[in-house]
Each structure stands twice: as C-alpha cells, then as structure tokens.
Design a protein around this motif. Structure first.
Motif, PDB file in Angstrom:
ATOM      1  N   SER A   1       0.623   0.309 -10.123  1.00 12.31           N
ATOM      2  CA  SER A   1       1.169  -1.052 -10.046  1.00 12.31           C
ATOM      3  C   SER A   1       1.841  -1.327  -8.701  1.00 12.31           C
ATOM      4  O   SER A   1       2.113  -2.474  -8.370  1.00 12.31           O
ATOM      5  N   ARG A   2       2.088  -0.299  -7.917  1.00 15.72           N
ATOM      6  CA  ARG A   2       2.727  -0.477  -6.605  1.00 15.72           C
ATOM      7  C   ARG A   2       1.705  -0.510  -5.470  1.00 15.72           C
ATOM      8  O   ARG A   2       2.069  -0.641  -4.306  1.00 15.72           O
ATOM      9  N   ARG A   3       0.436  -0.391  -5.782  1.00 15.45           N
ATOM     10  CA  ARG A   3      -0.610  -0.422  -4.761  1.00 15.45           C
ATOM     11  C   ARG A   3      -0.877  -1.854  -4.321  1.00 15.45           C
ATOM     12  O   ARG A   3      -0.731  -2.796  -5.093  1.00 15.45           O
ATOM     13  N   SER A   4      -1.300  -1.992  -3.094  1.00 13.77           N
ATOM     14  CA  SER A   4      -1.637  -3.311  -2.542  1.00 13.77           C
ATOM     15  C   SER A   4      -2.844  -3.891  -3.268  1.00 13.77           C
ATOM     16  O   SER A   4      -3.691  -3.161  -3.768  1.00 13.77           O
ATOM     17  N   SER A   5      -2.923  -5.201  -3.283  1.00 15.71           N
ATOM     18  CA  SER A   5      -4.119  -5.871  -3.810  1.00 15.71           C
ATOM     19  C   SER A   5      -5.137  -5.956  -2.679  1.00 15.71           C
ATOM     20  O   SER A   5      -4.787  -5.864  -1.500  1.00 15.71           O
ATOM     21  N   PHE A   6      -6.397  -6.173  -3.031  1.00 10.70           N
ATOM     22  CA  PHE A   6      -7.403  -6.322  -1.983  1.00 10.70           C
ATOM     23  C   PHE A   6      -7.168  -7.585  -1.161  1.00 10.70           C
ATOM     24  O   PHE A   6      -7.490  -7.631   0.018  1.00 10.70           O
ATOM     25  N   GLU A   7      -6.589  -8.588  -1.761  1.00 13.52           N
ATOM     26  CA  GLU A   7      -6.250  -9.796  -1.000  1.00 13.52           C
ATOM     27  C   GLU A   7      -5.241  -9.445   0.095  1.00 13.52           C
ATOM     28  O   GLU A   7      -5.404  -9.830   1.251  1.00 13.52           O
ATOM     29  N   ASP A   8      -4.224  -8.679  -0.274  1.00 12.40           N
ATOM     30  CA  ASP A   8      -3.219  -8.253   0.703  1.00 12.40           C
ATOM     31  C   ASP A   8      -3.834  -7.312   1.740  1.00 12.40           C
ATOM     32  O   ASP A   8      -3.549  -7.423   2.932  1.00 12.40           O
ATOM     33  N   ILE A   9      -4.678  -6.407   1.289  1.00 11.73           N
ATOM     34  CA  ILE A   9      -5.340  -5.467   2.215  1.00 11.73           C
ATOM     35  C   ILE A   9      -6.140  -6.229   3.266  1.00 11.73           C
ATOM     36  O   ILE A   9      -6.036  -5.944   4.460  1.00 11.73           O
ATOM     37  N   CYS A  10      -6.912  -7.216   2.832  1.00  9.88           N
ATOM     38  CA  CYS A  10      -7.723  -8.004   3.777  1.00  9.88           C
ATOM     39  C   CYS A  10      -6.851  -8.736   4.787  1.00  9.88           C
ATOM     40  O   CYS A  10      -7.143  -8.722   5.986  1.00  9.88           O
TER      41      CYS A  10
END
Length: 119
Positions: A66-75
């Motif tokens: 749950s603390r991992r970045s989302s792909f939206e944030d990664i992009c």
C-alpha cells in the motif's frame, strides 16, 4: 496483494536489472530463501549515480504494497527525471545506442546539436 502493487514491485525489479546489469537475487535457489530476503527488506544494489531514479525504485519495491507508488505517479516522476537529465546533459558524454555513422558522431560533438539528434 492487489495486482497493480505486484506489478509496481516487478517494475522496480526490472529497473534494477536494467541499471545494474545483474539479476535481482541472483544465486537464490528456492522461493523460501527469496521470501526470507524480501521480508528482511533486502533488495538488489542500485548504481549510486541515479539518485532520483534510485529513490523511485526503492519506493516501488517497499515491503508494504500500500506504500508503493502508483503507475500514474511513476510516469509523472519519470517525465520529471527525464527533463532534469536533459537539462544537465553533456552532449559529448552522451552514450550512443545502436550503430551510427562517423559523421553523426562528429556532429554530436558540436555545441549546436539538438538533444533529439543524439537520443
């Protein structure tokens, strides 16, 4: 674990492989050994000259999904890192990927070369 969080972890491991040219957890023979290392928060080493990218990767492979970045944030962050990199780029030291003609290499040393010409 949600599939997206697992994909984010896999993305981080893929980035680790690309940056270090080493297989993550190389030499681990069993799933039990692998899980022990992951639960101890052991992760592959990352090159020290990729600060922003290393921080992003570390966030992506954190133990708590749950603390991992989302792909939206990664992009968004990758776009920002790319822009920062391009601002600091030294054309003469830019690695060339693939084959290029001698005149292309000579042209890349000039000061009036567009970034797009070498990337």
């Amino acid at each position: 674990m949600c599939a997206f969080e697992a994909d984010v972890y896999s993305f981080a491991m893929t980035c680790s492989k690309i940056l270090s040219d080493e297989d993550p957890f190389d030499g681990i023979d069993t799933k039990k050994e692998l899980l022990k290392k992951i639960e101890k928060d052991e992760r592959p080493k990352l090159p020290s000259n990729y600060d922003g990218l290393s921080k992003l990767i570390e966030e992506c492979w954190t133990l708590n999904p749950s603390r991992r970045s989302s792909f939206e944030d990664i992009c968004k962050r990758l776009i920002t890192l790319k822009k920062e990199y391009l601002v600091k780029i030294d054309i003469a030291k830019t690695p060339h990927f693939g084959a290029f003609k001698k005149e292309d290499h000579e042209r890349s040393k000039s000061k009036d070369v567009c970034i797009g010409d070498t990337l």
